[in-house]
Design a protein around this motif. Structure first.
Motif, PDB file in Angstrom:
ATOM      1  N   LEU A 129       0.831  -1.204   0.000  1.00  0.00           N
ATOM      2  CA  LEU A 129       0.000   0.000   0.000  1.00  0.00           C
ATOM      3  C   LEU A 129       0.864   1.253   0.000  1.00  0.00           C
ATOM      4  O   LEU A 129       0.507   2.255  -0.619  1.00  0.00           O
ATOM      5  N   GLU A 130       2.010   1.210   0.670  1.00  0.00           N
ATOM      6  CA  GLU A 130       2.910   2.359   0.705  1.00  0.00           C
ATOM      7  C   GLU A 130       3.476   2.660  -0.677  1.00  0.00           C
ATOM      8  O   GLU A 130       3.578   3.823  -1.073  1.00  0.00           O
ATOM      9  N   LYS A 141       2.077   1.872  -3.611  1.00  0.00           N
ATOM     10  CA  LYS A 141       0.990   2.408  -4.431  1.00  0.00           C
ATOM     11  C   LYS A 141       0.729   3.874  -4.101  1.00  0.00           C
ATOM     12  O   LYS A 141       0.559   4.700  -5.005  1.00  0.00           O
ATOM     13  N   GLN A 142       0.709   4.190  -2.824  1.00  0.00           N
ATOM     14  CA  GLN A 142       0.459   5.572  -2.414  1.00  0.00           C
ATOM     15  C   GLN A 142       1.569   6.495  -2.905  1.00  0.00           C
ATOM     16  O   GLN A 142       1.312   7.598  -3.376  1.00  0.00           O
ATOM     17  N   TRP A 143       2.818   6.044  -2.850  1.00  0.00           N
ATOM     18  CA  TRP A 143       3.951   6.843  -3.312  1.00  0.00           C
ATOM     19  C   TRP A 143       3.821   7.145  -4.804  1.00  0.00           C
ATOM     20  O   TRP A 143       4.033   8.275  -5.247  1.00  0.00           O
ATOM     21  N   ARG A 203       1.040   7.099  -6.636  1.00  0.00           N
ATOM     22  CA  ARG A 203      -0.095   8.009  -6.845  1.00  0.00           C
ATOM     23  C   ARG A 203       0.303   9.454  -6.555  1.00  0.00           C
ATOM     24  O   ARG A 203      -0.048  10.363  -7.304  1.00  0.00           O
ATOM     25  N   GLU A 204       1.016   9.672  -5.473  1.00  0.00           N
ATOM     26  CA  GLU A 204       1.449  11.030  -5.130  1.00  0.00           C
ATOM     27  C   GLU A 204       2.456  11.558  -6.143  1.00  0.00           C
ATOM     28  O   GLU A 204       2.396  12.722  -6.543  1.00  0.00           O
ATOM     29  N   TYR A 255      -2.040  11.817  -8.774  1.00  0.00           N
ATOM     30  CA  TYR A 255      -3.362  11.215  -8.975  1.00  0.00           C
ATOM     31  C   TYR A 255      -3.898  11.518 -10.370  1.00  0.00           C
ATOM     32  O   TYR A 255      -5.094  11.696 -10.569  1.00  0.00           O
ATOM     33  N   TYR A 294      -6.380   6.541 -10.224  1.00  0.00           N
ATOM     34  CA  TYR A 294      -6.002   5.916  -8.957  1.00  0.00           C
ATOM     35  C   TYR A 294      -5.349   4.554  -9.131  1.00  0.00           C
ATOM     36  O   TYR A 294      -4.751   4.040  -8.204  1.00  0.00           O
TER      37      TYR A 294
END
Length: 68
Positions: free
Chosen positions: A12-13, A15-17, A19-20, A24, A34
């Motif tokens: 999840l980390e 993926k979040q990185w 996306r940021e 997005y 997303y």
């Protein structure tokens, strides 16, 4: 039915990185996105590093799946 080869999971980390990093924003059409996608398919490259990942919107993700 899953047809993409061996199953894998991105953290999840990570993926979040991604996306940021991509704000997005779909890297193909510029719309809001997303979905974290492999540029070179994982079943070919087995590469889930940030250089092989991008953000896509749902529509563009479906289109790229039809091409492979």
């Amino acid at each position: 039915m899953f047809t993409g080869g061996k199953w894998y999971s991105q953290s999840l980390e990570l993926k979040q990185w991604v996306r940021e990093r991509d704000h997005y924003t779909c890297q193909l059409c510029g719309e809001e996105g997303y979905i974290v996608d492999h540029i070179i398919p994982w079943r070919v490259s087995h590469d889930s590093t940030v250089v092989n990942l991008r953000v896509l919107c749902h529509s563009c993700n479906l289109k790229t799946r039809r091409l492979t």
